[in-house]
Write an enzyme that holds these catalytic residues in place. Structure first.
Site, PDB file in Angstrom:
ATOM      1  N   ARG A  47       0.869  -1.175   0.000  1.00  0.00           N
ATOM      2  CA  ARG A  47       0.000   0.000   0.000  1.00  0.00           C
ATOM      3  C   ARG A  47       0.908   1.228   0.000  1.00  0.00           C
ATOM      4  O   ARG A  47       1.869   1.298   0.774  1.00  0.00           O
ATOM      5  CB  ARG A  47      -0.902   0.002   1.233  1.00  0.00           C
ATOM      6  CG  ARG A  47      -1.860   1.188   1.264  1.00  0.00           C
ATOM      7  CD  ARG A  47      -2.656   1.233   2.554  1.00  0.00           C
ATOM      8  NE  ARG A  47      -3.526   2.413   2.561  1.00  0.00           N
ATOM      9  CZ  ARG A  47      -4.188   2.832   3.638  1.00  0.00           C
ATOM     10  NH1 ARG A  47      -4.103   2.170   4.780  1.00  0.00           N
ATOM     11  NH2 ARG A  47      -4.937   3.922   3.570  1.00  0.00           N
ATOM     12  N   HIS A  48       0.638   2.177  -0.876  1.00  0.00           N
ATOM     13  CA  HIS A  48       1.480   3.359  -1.007  1.00  0.00           C
ATOM     14  C   HIS A  48       1.753   4.022   0.339  1.00  0.00           C
ATOM     15  O   HIS A  48       1.026   3.835   1.318  1.00  0.00           O
ATOM     16  CB  HIS A  48       0.804   4.368  -1.938  1.00  0.00           C
ATOM     17  CG  HIS A  48      -0.528   4.839  -1.432  1.00  0.00           C
ATOM     18  ND1 HIS A  48      -0.662   5.782  -0.430  1.00  0.00           N
ATOM     19  CD2 HIS A  48      -1.785   4.474  -1.764  1.00  0.00           C
ATOM     20  CE1 HIS A  48      -1.930   5.984  -0.180  1.00  0.00           C
ATOM     21  NE2 HIS A  48      -2.648   5.205  -0.968  1.00  0.00           N
ATOM     22  N   GLY A  49       2.796   4.849   0.390  1.00  0.00           N
ATOM     23  CA  GLY A  49       3.067   5.627   1.592  1.00  0.00           C
ATOM     24  C   GLY A  49       1.945   6.606   1.895  1.00  0.00           C
ATOM     25  O   GLY A  49       1.088   6.882   1.045  1.00  0.00           O
ATOM     26  N   GLU A  50       1.965   7.130   3.082  1.00  0.00           N
ATOM     27  CA  GLU A  50       0.899   8.050   3.509  1.00  0.00           C
ATOM     28  C   GLU A  50       0.755   9.211   2.531  1.00  0.00           C
ATOM     29  O   GLU A  50       1.728   9.860   2.161  1.00  0.00           O
ATOM     30  CB  GLU A  50       1.222   8.595   4.896  1.00  0.00           C
ATOM     31  CG  GLU A  50       0.169   9.580   5.428  1.00  0.00           C
ATOM     32  CD  GLU A  50       0.643  10.308   6.670  1.00  0.00           C
ATOM     33  OE1 GLU A  50       0.111  10.013   7.759  1.00  0.00           O
ATOM     34  OE2 GLU A  50       1.543  11.158   6.552  1.00  0.00           O
ATOM     35  N   GLY A  51      -0.485   9.447   2.095  1.00  0.00           N
ATOM     36  CA  GLY A  51      -0.782  10.581   1.236  1.00  0.00           C
ATOM     37  C   GLY A  51      -1.276  11.764   2.054  1.00  0.00           C
ATOM     38  O   GLY A  51      -1.581  11.634   3.243  1.00  0.00           O
ATOM     39  N   ASN A  54      -4.592  10.985   3.469  1.00  0.00           N
ATOM     40  CA  ASN A  54      -4.511   9.992   4.543  1.00  0.00           C
ATOM     41  C   ASN A  54      -4.252  10.710   5.867  1.00  0.00           C
ATOM     42  O   ASN A  54      -4.867  10.407   6.899  1.00  0.00           O
ATOM     43  CB  ASN A  54      -3.371   9.003   4.303  1.00  0.00           C
ATOM     44  CG  ASN A  54      -3.612   8.088   3.118  1.00  0.00           C
ATOM     45  OD1 ASN A  54      -2.754   7.961   2.260  1.00  0.00           O
ATOM     46  ND2 ASN A  54      -4.774   7.445   3.064  1.00  0.00           N
ATOM     47  N   ARG A  99       0.296   8.799  -5.971  1.00  0.00           N
ATOM     48  CA  ARG A  99       0.837   8.281  -4.714  1.00  0.00           C
ATOM     49  C   ARG A  99       1.306   6.837  -4.856  1.00  0.00           C
ATOM     50  O   ARG A  99       2.215   6.402  -4.142  1.00  0.00           O
ATOM     51  CB  ARG A  99      -0.197   8.422  -3.596  1.00  0.00           C
ATOM     52  CG  ARG A  99      -1.552   7.763  -3.843  1.00  0.00           C
ATOM     53  CD  ARG A  99      -2.559   8.278  -2.820  1.00  0.00           C
ATOM     54  NE  ARG A  99      -3.846   7.595  -2.863  1.00  0.00           N
ATOM     55  CZ  ARG A  99      -4.858   7.942  -3.654  1.00  0.00           C
ATOM     56  NH1 ARG A  99      -4.712   8.946  -4.503  1.00  0.00           N
ATOM     57  NH2 ARG A  99      -6.004   7.291  -3.609  1.00  0.00           N
ATOM     58  N   GLU A 126      -7.196   2.828  -6.459  1.00  0.00           N
ATOM     59  CA  GLU A 126      -7.931   2.692  -5.211  1.00  0.00           C
ATOM     60  C   GLU A 126      -9.414   2.495  -5.507  1.00  0.00           C
ATOM     61  O   GLU A 126      -9.905   2.817  -6.608  1.00  0.00           O
ATOM     62  CB  GLU A 126      -7.702   3.946  -4.356  1.00  0.00           C
ATOM     63  CG  GLU A 126      -8.470   4.009  -3.040  1.00  0.00           C
ATOM     64  CD  GLU A 126      -8.197   2.849  -2.103  1.00  0.00           C
ATOM     65  OE1 GLU A 126      -8.595   1.708  -2.453  1.00  0.00           O
ATOM     66  OE2 GLU A 126      -7.624   3.066  -1.023  1.00  0.00           O
ATOM     67  N   ARG A 137     -13.442  10.945   7.596  1.00  0.00           N
ATOM     68  CA  ARG A 137     -14.018   9.694   8.141  1.00  0.00           C
ATOM     69  C   ARG A 137     -14.530   9.871   9.566  1.00  0.00           C
ATOM     70  O   ARG A 137     -15.601   9.380   9.925  1.00  0.00           O
ATOM     71  CB  ARG A 137     -12.973   8.584   8.084  1.00  0.00           C
ATOM     72  CG  ARG A 137     -12.500   8.226   6.686  1.00  0.00           C
ATOM     73  CD  ARG A 137     -11.452   7.113   6.765  1.00  0.00           C
ATOM     74  NE  ARG A 137     -10.900   6.771   5.474  1.00  0.00           N
ATOM     75  CZ  ARG A 137      -9.804   7.316   4.950  1.00  0.00           C
ATOM     76  NH1 ARG A 137      -9.155   8.264   5.632  1.00  0.00           N
ATOM     77  NH2 ARG A 137      -9.352   6.943   3.773  1.00  0.00           N
ATOM     78  N   ARG A 153     -16.549   1.646   4.444  1.00  0.00           N
ATOM     79  CA  ARG A 153     -15.094   1.522   4.254  1.00  0.00           C
ATOM     80  C   ARG A 153     -14.656   0.088   4.014  1.00  0.00           C
ATOM     81  O   ARG A 153     -13.795  -0.169   3.164  1.00  0.00           O
ATOM     82  CB  ARG A 153     -14.342   2.034   5.494  1.00  0.00           C
ATOM     83  CG  ARG A 153     -14.383   3.510   5.749  1.00  0.00           C
ATOM     84  CD  ARG A 153     -13.539   3.833   6.971  1.00  0.00           C
ATOM     85  NE  ARG A 153     -12.116   3.581   6.735  1.00  0.00           N
ATOM     86  CZ  ARG A 153     -11.260   3.224   7.685  1.00  0.00           C
ATOM     87  NH1 ARG A 153     -11.669   3.028   8.921  1.00  0.00           N
ATOM     88  NH2 ARG A 153      -9.988   3.043   7.397  1.00  0.00           N
ATOM     89  N   HIS A 225      -2.895   0.283  -3.596  1.00  0.00           N
ATOM     90  CA  HIS A 225      -3.698   0.990  -2.597  1.00  0.00           C
ATOM     91  C   HIS A 225      -4.282   0.000  -1.599  1.00  0.00           C
ATOM     92  O   HIS A 225      -4.298  -1.214  -1.843  1.00  0.00           O
ATOM     93  CB  HIS A 225      -4.806   1.775  -3.299  1.00  0.00           C
ATOM     94  CG  HIS A 225      -4.275   2.722  -4.326  1.00  0.00           C
ATOM     95  ND1 HIS A 225      -4.004   4.038  -4.065  1.00  0.00           N
ATOM     96  CD2 HIS A 225      -3.936   2.517  -5.632  1.00  0.00           C
ATOM     97  CE1 HIS A 225      -3.516   4.615  -5.151  1.00  0.00           C
ATOM     98  NE2 HIS A 225      -3.472   3.716  -6.117  1.00  0.00           N
ATOM     99  N   GLY A 226      -4.797   0.536  -0.499  1.00  0.00           N
ATOM    100  CA  GLY A 226      -5.330  -0.333   0.536  1.00  0.00           C
ATOM    101  C   GLY A 226      -6.369  -1.302   0.026  1.00  0.00           C
ATOM    102  O   GLY A 226      -6.324  -2.504   0.302  1.00  0.00           O
TER     103      GLY A 226
END
Length: 295
Positions: A47-51, A54, A99, A126, A137, A153, A225-226
């Protein structure tokens, strides 16, 4: 009697020998089964680094965001870890969101493997969160309840309300030139997706493009992505529709899957790195959907 006794002794020796041969063949059979169960292929999911979003706890989805400062560090640390553990990639697959590709570039740079081919596809994007895109959220959990937000989610087959032209990010997404490069017309692209629908659009690409590379014996990294990673895990590991809701992937943590000749896992997935930090990162992701009263 003098003749019978040696015959009985010989028969007993033969029986013992037969038993030994039998158990020897059993041991060989068990060994062969073990060999067959050994992994033939290694697949890495990331999963990509924090965007930026995020960090702000907003539904980012198909809005194109770069990595945050912390996300850049996560990707670089991931690459350093993989290099220290001796892994080498032959090909990398990403989505067409920045990302995802930025994470792949930073990982490869940290590994000294910038030359490795990077292949992009919208099918690794994603999940499309529809009308929820851009919303916070925690604020939504306060307004609609944590269970409702968790369903939006994390559930498998519940699709959020679709995005329409009145949405503030509609034109930013659908006027983006990258979506003219897709293998479907722009008007056929999703307006909202459940995790099931993510898997439905991902699997044709997995089967036609990624699987052949894996079966050539190449070590593959999917930097995505997650939810695209969760969908693929569900497919590979046979996770139930109910249990997939509890599968959480933190940003910037590589997941190693060891697969047999049928691309089925031969052991549980491994999240590589400091396990205490990984558990803390998982909890952080899970807490994103909890209500936080305004102060």
């Amino acid at each position: 009697m003098s003749v019978i006794f040696p015959l009985l002794l010989s028969l007993n020796c033969f029986t013992c020998f037969a038993y030994r041969v039998h158990f020897c063949f059993l041991d060989i059979y068990r060994f062969l089964l073990l060999v067959l169960r050994m992994s033939n292929y290694k697949l890495f999911l990331l999963r990509h680094g924090e965007g930026t979003w995020n960090k702000e706890n907003r539904f980012c989805s198909w809005v194109d965001q770069k990595l945050s400062e912390n996300g850049v560090k996560e990707a670089q640390d991931c690459g350093k870890l993989l290099k220290e553990q001796g892994y080498e990639f032959d090909i990398v697959f990403t989505s067409i969101l920045s990302r995802s590709t930025q994470t792949a570039w930073l990982v490869l740079e940290a590994m000294g493997q910038e030359w490795v081919p990077v292949v992009k596809s919208w099918r690794l994007n994603e999940r499309h969160y529809g009308a929820l895109i851009g919303l916070n959220r925690a604020e939504m959990a306060l307004q609609h309840g944590e269970e409702k937000v968790k369903l939006w989610r994390r559930s498998y087959d519940i699709t959020p309300p679709p995005i329409d032209e009145s949405h503030p990010y509609f034109l930013e997404i659908y006027n983006d030139r990258r979506y003219t490069t897709c293998d479907v017309p722009k008007e056929k692209l999703p307006r909202a997706e459940s995790l099931k629908e993510v898997l439905d659009r991902l699997l044709p690409y997995w089967d036609s493009t990624v699987v052949p590379e894996i079966k050539k014996g190449r070590t593959v990294l999917i930097s995505a992505h997650g939810n695209s990673c969760r969908a693929l895990l569900k497919h590979l590991e046979g996770i139930s529709d109910e249990d997939i809701a509890s599968v959480t992937l933190p940003t910037g943590i590589p997941v190693l899957l060891e697969l047999d000749e049928n691309l089925r896992p031969v052991k549980p997935r491994q999240l590589l790195g400091d396990q205490a930090k990984i558990q803390a990162a998982i909890k952080k992701v899970e807490d994103q959907g909890k209500a936080k009263p305004s102060t």
